[in-house]
Design a protein around this motif. Structure first.
Motif, PDB file in Angstrom:
ATOM      1  N   GLU A  30      -7.876   6.343  -5.678  1.00  0.00           N
ATOM      2  CA  GLU A  30      -9.058   6.858  -6.293  1.00  0.00           C
ATOM      3  C   GLU A  30      -9.022   8.211  -6.930  1.00  0.00           C
ATOM      4  O   GLU A  30      -9.460   8.424  -7.982  1.00  0.00           O
ATOM      5  N   MET A  31      -8.496   8.945  -6.100  1.00  0.00           N
ATOM      6  CA  MET A  31      -8.304  10.415  -6.632  1.00  0.00           C
ATOM      7  C   MET A  31      -7.473  10.548  -7.698  1.00  0.00           C
ATOM      8  O   MET A  31      -7.453  11.456  -8.414  1.00  0.00           O
TER       9      MET A  31
ATOM     10  N   THR B 266      -4.558   3.158  10.004  1.00  0.00           N
ATOM     11  CA  THR B 266      -3.763   2.703   9.248  1.00  0.00           C
ATOM     12  C   THR B 266      -2.818   3.312   8.401  1.00  0.00           C
ATOM     13  O   THR B 266      -3.008   4.734   8.454  1.00  0.00           O
TER      14      THR B 266
ATOM     15  N   ASP C  95      -6.119   3.926  -0.242  1.00  0.00           N
ATOM     16  CA  ASP C  95      -7.571   3.711  -1.167  1.00  0.00           C
ATOM     17  C   ASP C  95      -7.733   5.273  -1.759  1.00  0.00           C
ATOM     18  O   ASP C  95      -8.400   5.143  -2.970  1.00  0.00           O
ATOM     19  N   ILE C  96      -7.890   6.138  -0.970  1.00  0.00           N
ATOM     20  CA  ILE C  96      -8.180   7.432  -1.247  1.00  0.00           C
ATOM     21  C   ILE C  96      -7.349   7.900  -2.480  1.00  0.00           C
ATOM     22  O   ILE C  96      -7.826   8.533  -3.405  1.00  0.00           O
TER      23      ILE C  96
ATOM     24  N   ASN D  41      -9.328   9.452 -10.811  1.00  0.00           N
ATOM     25  CA  ASN D  41     -10.278  10.413 -11.373  1.00  0.00           C
ATOM     26  C   ASN D  41      -9.613  12.001 -11.593  1.00  0.00           C
ATOM     27  O   ASN D  41     -10.549  12.654 -11.793  1.00  0.00           O
TER      28      ASN D  41
ATOM     29  N   TRP E  11      -6.546   7.952  12.330  1.00  0.00           N
ATOM     30  CA  TRP E  11      -6.592   7.033  11.146  1.00  0.00           C
ATOM     31  C   TRP E  11      -5.843   5.839  11.667  1.00  0.00           C
ATOM     32  O   TRP E  11      -4.528   5.946  11.908  1.00  0.00           O
TER      33      TRP E  11
ATOM     34  N   PHE F 200      -4.536  16.267   5.997  1.00  0.00           N
ATOM     35  CA  PHE F 200      -4.520  14.950   5.401  1.00  0.00           C
ATOM     36  C   PHE F 200      -5.304  14.600   4.336  1.00  0.00           C
ATOM     37  O   PHE F 200      -6.483  15.029   4.420  1.00  0.00           O
ATOM     38  N   VAL F 201      -4.957  13.877   3.451  1.00  0.00           N
ATOM     39  CA  VAL F 201      -5.656  13.653   2.257  1.00  0.00           C
ATOM     40  C   VAL F 201      -6.263  12.187   2.352  1.00  0.00           C
ATOM     41  O   VAL F 201      -7.502  12.099   1.938  1.00  0.00           O
ATOM     42  N   GLY F 202      -5.472  11.251   2.890  1.00  0.00           N
ATOM     43  CA  GLY F 202      -6.086   9.791   2.977  1.00  0.00           C
ATOM     44  C   GLY F 202      -5.058   8.775   2.738  1.00  0.00           C
ATOM     45  O   GLY F 202      -3.778   9.304   2.881  1.00  0.00           O
TER      46      GLY F 202
ATOM     47  N   PHE G 258       0.924  -1.267  -0.104  1.00  0.00           N
ATOM     48  CA  PHE G 258      -0.187  -0.139   0.002  1.00  0.00           C
ATOM     49  C   PHE G 258       0.957   1.043   0.053  1.00  0.00           C
ATOM     50  O   PHE G 258       0.638   2.220  -0.725  1.00  0.00           O
TER      51      PHE G 258
ATOM     52  N   GLU H 128      -8.567  13.864  -9.159  1.00  0.00           N
ATOM     53  CA  GLU H 128      -8.744  14.835  -8.197  1.00  0.00           C
ATOM     54  C   GLU H 128      -7.513  15.155  -7.372  1.00  0.00           C
ATOM     55  O   GLU H 128      -7.407  16.304  -6.884  1.00  0.00           O
TER      56      GLU H 128
END
Lengths: 109, 90
Positions: A90-91, A71, A86-87, A94, A69, A81-83, A33, A96
């Protein structure tokens, strides 16, 4: 918010536009990850500071508490914090993430 | 009860999902740094629930993480998460 390690995290976040708390280093990620996020940032050509939490168990726990958070990895841009993986994925898919980085002047238009 | 069954029960109770898929990916991560033996450590979860409407990505994941706090503090080492509203999943 009395954890002394929080000050160090605050400092890292204020001194670096893009910070990735991760397992391993950008050159040698120790987790799929973390590696995925490194790859995305590298593909975009974004300069980032990778901080290896495996070398410091107190930092590992503090980062999870600090962000609320559970993990890793965790991506911060300009102190926000963006993520996690997974986030970010995904961003990136697309557009973002690119938009966010462009908006902060961290990615050429 | 297996970790997976426990997660399923908790998520169902807390989020009333329209769709909930939990996959045990542990075998793909066996033997890597910090991965416990015996599986049930790495999961992929896909949830479609109305409860996510109007929430940011970070907020949605935090909702799931708080439901599964006990599992994440214990046996679950990694959780790949997709959290969508019914409209987004359609």
């Amino acid at each position: 918010m009395s954890n002394p390690v929080f000050e160090r995290i605050q400092q890292d976040l204020s001194e670096n536009d893009v910070v990735l708390y991760m397992k391993g280093t950008p050159m040698f990620p120790q987790c799929g990850f973390s590696a995925a996020v490194v790859q995305i940032l590298s593909e975009l050509g974004v300069k980032f500071k990778g901080i290896d939490i495996l070398v410091d168990p107190s930092l590992r726990d503090a980062v999870k508490q600090f962000t609320n958070w559970p993990t890793l990895p965790q991506l911060y841009v300009k102190g926000e914090f963006v993520g996690g993986c997974d986030i970010v994925r995904e961003m990136y898919a697309n557009g973002e993430l690119q938009e966010l980085l462009r908006g902060k002047g961290l990615l050429a238009a | 009860m297996s970790v997976r069954a426990r997660m399923e029960a908790k998520l169902t109770a807390a989020l009333s999902p329209l769709r909930l898929e939990i996959e045990d990916d542990s075998a793909r991560h066996a033997g890597h740094g910090g991965a416990p033996a015996g599986g049930e450590s790495h999961f992929s979860v896909r949830i479609v629930a109305e409860a996510f409407a109007g929430k940011t990505r970070v907020e949605r994941q935090r909702m799931v993480y708080s439901v599964l706090a006990e599992e994440l503090a214990g046996p679950v080492h990694a959780l790949a998460l997709t959290a969508q509203t019914p409209a987004e999943a359609a």
